[in-house]
Scaffold this motif. Sequence first.
Motif, short mmCIF file in Angstrom:
data_model
loop_
_atom_site.label_atom_id
_atom_site.label_comp_id
_atom_site.label_asym_id
_atom_site.label_seq_id
_atom_site.Cartn_x
_atom_site.Cartn_y
_atom_site.Cartn_z
N ALA A 136 0.86 -1.31 -0.09
CA ALA A 136 -0.03 0.06 -0.06
C ALA A 136 0.94 1.27 0.08
N HIS A 137 1.84 1.18 0.66
CA HIS A 137 2.90 2.48 0.69
C HIS A 137 3.33 2.88 -0.48
N GLN A 138 3.74 1.68 -1.42
CA GLN A 138 4.14 2.06 -2.84
C GLN A 138 3.15 2.63 -3.59
N ARG A 139 1.86 2.22 -3.40
CA ARG A 139 0.87 2.86 -4.34
C ARG A 139 0.55 4.10 -3.76
N LEU A 140 0.49 4.54 -2.46
CA LEU A 140 0.20 5.74 -2.00
C LEU A 140 1.25 6.91 -2.24
N LYS A 141 2.45 6.42 -2.45
CA LYS A 141 3.74 7.22 -2.67
C LYS A 141 3.62 7.87 -4.03
N VAL A 142 3.05 7.24 -5.02
CA VAL A 142 2.86 7.53 -6.54
C VAL A 142 1.48 8.28 -6.45
N ASN A 143 0.48 8.32 -5.86
CA ASN A 143 -0.72 8.83 -5.99
C ASN A 143 -0.65 10.28 -5.99
N GLN A 144 -0.74 10.89 -6.98
CA GLN A 144 -0.69 12.36 -7.28
C GLN A 144 -1.97 12.97 -6.72
N THR A 145 -2.98 12.33 -6.39
CA THR A 145 -4.33 13.25 -6.01
C THR A 145 -4.40 13.24 -4.44
N ILE A 146 -3.48 12.72 -3.96
CA ILE A 146 -3.32 12.84 -2.24
C ILE A 146 -2.14 13.14 -1.94
N ASN A 147 -2.15 13.79 -0.51
CA ASN A 147 -0.84 14.47 0.08
C ASN A 147 -0.31 13.13 1.08
#
Lengths: 313, 313
Positions: free
Chosen positions: A196-207
């Motif tokens: 999940a960390h890897q996905r969240l890291k590259v998600n541009q819509t969230i901080n």
Amino acid sequence: MRIALDAMGGDYAPEAIVKGAILAEKQLPEQYEILLIGKEDIVKALLQEYGYTGTSIKVVNATQVIEMGEHPTKALTQKPDSSIAVGYGLLKAGKADAFCSAGNTGAMLVGAMFSVKAIEGILRPSIAGLVPKVNGGYGIMLDVGANADCKPEVLEQFAELGSIYAKYVLDIENPKVGLMNLGEEEGKGTVNTQAAHQRLKVNQTINFIGNIEGRDVFNDKADVIVCDGYTGNIILKMAESIYDILNEKKMHDPFFDKFNYEAEGGSPILGINGNAVIGHGVSTPTAICNMVLQAQKMVASNLSERFRKNYSE
Amino acid sequence: MRIALDAMGGDYAPEAIVKGAILAEKQLPEQYEILLIGKEDIVKALLQEYGYTGTSIKVVNATQVIEMGEHPTKALTQKPDSSIAVGYGLLKAGKADAFCSAGNTGAMLVGAMFSVKAIEGILRPSIAGLVPKVNGGYGIMLDVGANADCKPEVLEQFAELGSIYAKYVLDIENPKVGLMNLGEEEGKGTVNTQAAHQRLKVNQTINFIGNIEGRDVFNDKADVIVCDGYTGNIILKMAESIYDILNEKKMHDPFFDKFNYEAEGGSPILGINGNAVIGHGVSTPTAICNMVLQAQKMVASNLSERFRKNYSE
């Protein structure tokens, strides 16, 4: 605007619900009405008994009640005229802008999936919990019990849903998203949280600010706490138990008093086509009132519509 | 009997450790000695500075120190004369009956696996945490961080290890085992906790009372709380943060003061061939003293030997 409220749901229903509706009605903006759903004669008698003479609370008849212990799916099938079924019916038909109930949590969740349904593109709708912060205000944690196991892509959506709620309902500009974990370092955690960390890291819509730990639940590190429903449920219930213990010891403090479920009213269901809030089973009139006011904020900020837009674009 | 203590481990080492050793020495039964492991000249100078004139504290020289941020495996390989390596060497050789350190947690865990090793039959040794109870006493929770993901059979062994610790070190007759979950009902939880529930239910060597919830951490429902290391770590750190917030607000109470890590000293490593305790990085002299006294209880109750017998029979 109309907020539907289940008059029959909760351990202290219908009395506490009717009282809560009367409290809320005084604080709602003028254009709002409350639709009290339940056995018409009982609810009307209570409104009269509590001296309500206004016109903003309407009663919608529902002849059946889903009890707290009932199996959600079975109860909804067998009781089409239950207050929960009727409430979701109003929400689906656009006759209510939000639906709140302190009744059977499972039935509230299943009812949402059966009626208004999950927003297209949403893998798993989530029940979110509001978390008080030491420095004031609230953060949002999701999931808190709807989904025990959550795949990384589901956790990623929770981060998005929570960010939208934090921005528009909690008025937090650019809300910080933290992934609940057992260490701050990127490589820490379960196989699932690492992914999940890897996905969240590259998600541009969230901080995304990275992993947070158990010690960060109440501080300002994150406004949106992402975790599976197993973990969020444990955190939420542990916080409630801390409040109960402090209360028992007569230790009071404005921050810890916010651990009391009454303070914010309820847990919103996020990711469905409509605004729905689930209240605590033991909700008092104050809790009910706050749940209605929370639903009003969700309606006023166009929350459900914002979710829909986010996933249809 | 000899309790080895890492004089160089922890944020306030070596001063706080030496002070803690002096405090502990006064409370230990007569036949116990403390082996302070570290740079001999520094440790001896501190003992003198703090006015220690007894004979029960011995100094064992170790010329190297593993720092808090170092990679455990690499550090242990590169620093064979570090206080942690020397401590485990003494434990393995039977020259110490227990080893305690407030240093690098990872190095303490890896060091155990490299030296005394896991007991045959133990799938995954565990770091356990002590949990204060509202009605007095302590329970034990495991795992609290050594194993983020835990298979059902690993959780089952944690239940066994925790029961033995609770019985012999915490003196709880027939300790109640609870599985941390998001609901009390048997069918609730993650796929993993549901499977663990089925194993625990039929395990005749433990007193399984079923699922417990986040609200049960501090009550008397369970003496042994079983969960994976991800969950236990979050619970433990959240409890610590509650203590910190209360402390900040100058709200004191004997129960909540036990949330302070100082109260019990450390987290035992269970399931290895020897008694080892890991202290909190910020351990004060009081915390160090309590960690040594906890190790003494583990030695006096023959803990490690009991584990070994349990799995060899």
